[in-house]
Structures are given as structure tokens and as C-alpha cells.
Design a protein around this motif. Structure first.
Motif, short mmCIF file in Angstrom:
data_model
loop_
_atom_site.label_atom_id
_atom_site.label_comp_id
_atom_site.label_asym_id
_atom_site.label_seq_id
_atom_site.Cartn_x
_atom_site.Cartn_y
_atom_site.Cartn_z
N ALA A 111 16.45 -2.17 15.08
CA ALA A 111 15.15 -1.89 14.46
C ALA A 111 14.89 -0.39 14.36
O ALA A 111 14.37 0.09 13.35
N ALA A 112 15.26 0.36 15.40
CA ALA A 112 15.04 1.81 15.38
C ALA A 112 15.86 2.47 14.28
O ALA A 112 15.40 3.42 13.64
N GLY A 139 13.07 4.66 7.10
CA GLY A 139 11.82 4.53 6.37
C GLY A 139 11.25 3.13 6.30
O GLY A 139 10.21 2.92 5.66
N HIS A 140 11.89 2.18 6.94
CA HIS A 140 11.39 0.81 6.92
C HIS A 140 10.35 0.59 8.02
O HIS A 140 10.34 1.26 9.05
N ILE A 141 9.49 -0.39 7.78
CA ILE A 141 8.63 -0.95 8.82
C ILE A 141 9.28 -2.26 9.24
O ILE A 141 9.51 -3.14 8.41
N VAL A 142 9.62 -2.37 10.51
CA VAL A 142 10.40 -3.50 10.99
C VAL A 142 9.53 -4.41 11.84
O VAL A 142 8.78 -3.94 12.70
N THR A 143 9.63 -5.70 11.58
CA THR A 143 9.01 -6.69 12.45
C THR A 143 10.10 -7.59 13.02
O THR A 143 11.15 -7.76 12.41
N CYS A 194 8.43 -2.07 14.75
CA CYS A 194 9.10 -0.80 14.96
C CYS A 194 8.97 0.02 13.68
O CYS A 194 9.26 -0.49 12.59
N PHE A 195 8.55 1.28 13.82
CA PHE A 195 8.40 2.16 12.66
C PHE A 195 8.30 3.60 13.14
O PHE A 195 8.06 3.86 14.33
N VAL A 215 10.46 -5.05 6.62
CA VAL A 215 11.65 -5.88 6.76
C VAL A 215 11.57 -6.60 8.10
O VAL A 215 10.82 -6.21 8.99
N VAL A 216 12.35 -7.67 8.23
CA VAL A 216 12.33 -8.46 9.45
C VAL A 216 13.74 -8.58 10.01
O VAL A 216 14.71 -8.70 9.26
#
Length: 490
Positions: free
Chosen positions: A139-140, A146-150, A210-211, A276-277
Motif C-alpha cells: 500500500a505504501a 499518488g494513489h489513495i489505497v484502501t 494508506c495515502f 485503489v483497493v
């Protein structure tokens, strides 16, 4: 180390009352502090999990200021070596979007926009810490791009108590299973949940993210500018205090209370095109009900489970939790029985989600059982209400070695203190005296007084209060080594 060139900081959100786990979880001692069968709290386990992914010697906790001392004790108990706590203390709960906005702004001051935030809930249970750390590394990396991760959880049953994430096209190499989020779905009915499970395209929404600091602030500016503006105003007028034990920042009540009460899901996740997941390989539970908690206890041959001392005769699929007394169950089937010193809950497993309705009734009636336990934690130790009547209250007070209550007075009650273990240093008006085991002293109403433990062992004493009004808010505080204000008793 996750990404050596970029700081990775865990941010733990520790809010909410955990009403579905009443009577063990209450406003003054909520779900993150519940002890599991191994004696550790959910927050304790979360701190240990956070330490494994942090690249800096810092873990951020966003929590209510009334839970600061409890949280600090859990941090110290976790034994995290060089890790230092950074507390952002909310004056009131305003949901996850303002909390994350405040944390991001505070971390921007320290590390800049490139720093990575791994946002974790304080009350989730993840046993496989190594798998969680691996998912956090993936995720990091995505967050640094530049992604926002769930984090999504692969469903193993048609659960109606969770929100869902529909997965879209693959992101990157696809090695970690990352996919674009097609949409977020509210908690479905049973038939819809079954369809989601069969399709294989849906994951449970874990509520972990994570972002980078810069990306989440930019998306807040784009999709929830009122949240960001309020958080920025609040951070600007809320200075940090650095001490031996770490950082503490009390968020300004006047500005923070103006923040919109909105979750990060509604404020950003459902609106952003950056989300993104990652399908998580680790086990996960939000411990959202007594049914979930009972699954952590091994059953007997008849499916009965117990935390504490319990006897079962002709029972099946019954769960008993008792803190300090024997519970005997005879002829019960499919029942959950939770016993605490001042309240008992009996609930059928099919209705565990309705426990929150009991808490709402207690709130409406103004009943203390929704707020505090008989035993209440304070930074100096604990007190337990043993008995109370119209004009009296009897407490058992435990003061930790080297700890002290504030210098205070009460307008409406007098107090009689009897030492049963250790030695007490007592300030009573202009006098200072030492009270030993089986000795006592009397504090008249209106007298300044303070109780201290100068010894190496716990000080235990019995306090008998007498007066027309015995509320915990009858206090005038003159000095306090823990920096508490007028609103916190003792």
C-alpha cells in the motif's frame, strides 16, 4: 523499513463508544480498551502492529482528550522500544474526515507532503501481523505513486454488517491484486450480500487506508474543502507540547467543534478517482458485536464458551463472560450472557446488533451505566464505587506509586479516608501528614486537600463521602501534575 526514502507514519483513529459491546464498552472506557482473553486490549495490539510498519520513531493517535491517559498507558504497556507517541486530542467526536485532516496537517509540519500515512482503526483485531505488514508495504508503494489505497477483506460469508467495495480493473503489475475501486456499497441485505459473495468482485470495506499527506490534503481540498478549512484553522491555533513521553496536541474546542461530522468514506473515498483497493491476505475482524467476540474463545463439545468462571448444565451454543463472579447456566441454548459489576446483558445471537438500542435508552434516561463502569481509570490509578445512597458514597481508591490526585476542594461533600494498604501523604488544609495502614483522616467540605502515594507499592484506601451532593463534578482544582482542567474529577 517500507520505503526508506519516504517516512511512513501509522495514524491510529481511536474514537467511538462501541455501543454494540455494552456493558463492557462504555463512553468512559470504550471498545479499544476492552481486554481480550489474552489480557491485551485491542489498542495494545494495534500499537504493536503499527510499530512494525513505522519507519520513523513516531505513532500518531487521534483520540478524545478524555481518553488520553488510558491511551498513553496502553502505548507504554505495548513496550515499543524507541517508538514515541504523538497524540492529537479531540474535544469532541466529529467522525473520521476531520480526524484524518488534522493528522495530515500535523504530519505535513513535521515531514512534508511526501510522507505516507497508514490509517488504522484502534479497535480491529488482526492476528497475522506479518501479513498485515506485507500489505502495508504494498500500500505504501502505491501511495507513493499518488494513489489513495484502501484495504479490502475477502468475504467468507454473506455478511450484512459491513460495507463492500466493488473491484474494477487491475492496477500496476497486478502482483498484489490491487484494483481500481469501481464503487463503495452500503451494508446490503442478505440476498444482495449473497450475490456479492458469489460474484467474487466484492471485498469488505475494512476502514483502513494508506495515502501520502499531500494527496489526501489535495483530495480534501477538492471534495471536502469545508472539512480541510476547519481542520487547518484548528491546527493553526492548537500548539504542540513536547515532553519526555512524546508529543501532545489538544485540538482547539471552538474551531474543531465547527468541523462537519462526516466520514472519510463520504468526504473523499466515494468521490475521488485516485482510490485503489488491495485485497488483504491477513485475517481481520472489527469485533463489531458480541457474536464476533465470542468467536475468539474456544468452545466446549456443546458449543459453549466462557470468559471468566462459568458452569454449564444442559446448555448449547451459549457464551458467558463474567468479570468477578461465578455464572451458572442451566438449560440455555443460543444465548449470550455478559456480566459486569453493575449491569448484565442477555441477548440472542440474532439480535447482537440491537444492543446499541439499549445504550440509546440509557442515554435518554440519563443513566450512568452508558458512561462509566463501577471501576474508573484515572492517570493516578483507579477508583471503584462500592456502594452509594442518597447522602453517601463509598469508594475503593488505588493510587499508583509516585502518583498524586490534584490539589482540590469540594463544596458539598466531606470525605473520610482509611488506608488499607501502603502509606498515604495527605495535604489537608494547611497540614501535611502521613497516614499508615489502619489509620484514617477526615477532609471537611471546603478544605483544600491532596492525596499522594510516596511509596513503592500501590496505595489502597477506602473513601467514605457524605453530603447533600456527591457528583464527580463537585470539584475545584488548584494544581494537577497531569495538566487536567476543571472538568475532570479527582
Amino acid at each position: 523499513m517500507i520505503i526508506p526514502a519516504i517516512p511512513v507514519i501509522p495514524v491510529i483513529l481511536s474514537g467511538g463508544a462501541g455501543t454494540r459491546l455494552w456493558p463492557v464498552s462504555r463512553e468512559g472506557h470504550p471498545k479499544p480498551f476492552i481486554r481480550l482473553a489474552d489480557g491485551e486490549s485491542l489498542l495494545h495490539k494495534t500499537y504493536r502492529r503499527a510499530a512494525a510498519i513505522a519507519t520513523q520513531d513516531e505513532i500518531v493517535t487521534v483520540t478524545n482528550r478524555d481518553h488520553y491517559f488510558l491511551s498513553k498507558d496502553e502505548f507504554l504497556a505495548a513496550g515499543l522500544g524507541e517508538q514515541r507517541p504523538h497524540f492529537l486530542l479531540e474535544p469532541c467526536g466529529r467522525n473520521t474526515a476531520p480526524a484524518i485532516a488534522a493528522a495530515a496537517l500535523a504530519l505535513r509540519e513535521r515531514y512534508g507532503d511526501a510522507a505516507i500515512m497508514v490509517v488504522m482503526a484502534a479497535d480491529h483485531l488482526i492476528r497475522d501481523e506479518a501479513e498485515f505488514a506485507e500489505a502495508a508495504r504494498a500500500a505504501a508503494k502505491l501511495a507513493s505513486e499518488g494513489h489513495i489505497v484502501t484495504f479490502g477483506i475477502r468475504p467468507d460469508k454473506p455478511e450484512t454488517g459491513f460495507g463492500y467495495i466493488e473491484c474494477g480493473s487491475a492496477v500496476g503489475s497486478g502482483k498484489d491484486g490491487a484494483a481500481r475501486v469501481q464503487r463503495f456499497v452500503e451494508k446490503p441485505d442478505a440476498a444482495t450480500a449473497a450475490q456479492y459473495l458469489t460474484s467474487g468482485r466484492y471485498l469488505w470495506n475494512s476502514g483502513m487506508f494508506c495515502f501520502s499527506v499531500g494527496v489526501i490534503l489535495a483530495e480534501l481540498e477538492r471534495h471536502a474543502p469545508d472539512v480541510l478549512a476547519t481542520a487547518r484553522t484548528c491546527i493553526d491555533v492548537s500548539p504542540s507540547e513536547e515532553g519526555v513521553g512524546g508529543l501532545r496536541r489538544e485540538l482547539d474546542a471552538a474551531s474543531f467543534s465547527n468541523a462537519p461530522d462526516i466520514s472519510i468514506d463520504y468526504a473523499v473515498m466515494e468521490r475521488s478517482d485516485r482510490v485503489v483497493v488491495i485485497p488483504a491476505a491477513f485475517d481481520w475482524s472489527d469485533i463489531g458485536s458480541w457474536s464476533a467476540l465470542q468467536q475468539l474463545v474456544a468452545p466446549d463439545a456443546d458449543g459453549n464458551r466462557a470468559l471468566g468462571e462459568a458452569l454449564f448444565v444442559d446448555c448449547a451454543n451459549t457464551f458467558v463472560q463474567s468479570e468477578n463472579r461465578l455464572i451458572a447456566a442451566v438449560g440455555l441454548k443460543d444465548l449470550i450472557l455478559i456480566d459486569t459489576p453493575d449491569a448484565v446483558l442477555a441477548v440472542h445471537p440474532d439480535h447482537v446488533q440491537d444492543v446499541r438500542k439499549i445504550v440509546q435508552q440509557l442515554k435518554t434516561a440519563g443513566h450512568d451505566a452508558c458512561k462509566l463502569h463501577r471501576t474508573v481509570a484515572r492517570p493516578w490509578g483507579t477508583y471503584t464505587v462500592l456502594e452509594e445512597g442518597r447522602h453517601f458514597k463509598i469508594k475503593r481508591i488505588v493510587v499508583k506509586p509516585g502518583a498524586a490526585l490534584s490539589l482540590q476542594l469540594h463544596h458539598h461533600r466531606s470525605e473520610h479516608w482509611i488506608v488499607v494498604q501502603g502509606m498515604a501523604k495527605v495535604t489537608n488544609g494547611d497540614s501535611v501528614l502521613y497516614v499508615n495502614i489502619n489509620e484514617s483522616t477526615y477532609i471537611p467540605a471546603g478544605h483544600k486537600h491532596r492525596l499522594e502515594n510516596p511509596g513503592l507499592l500501590d496505595l489502597v484506601m477506602i473513601e467514605v463521602q457524605s453530603g447533600e451532593y456527591l457528583g464527580e463534578d463537585d470539584i475545584v482544582r488548584f494544581a494537577d501534575q497531569y495538566g487536567r482542567g476543571q472538568s475532570v474529577a479527582n
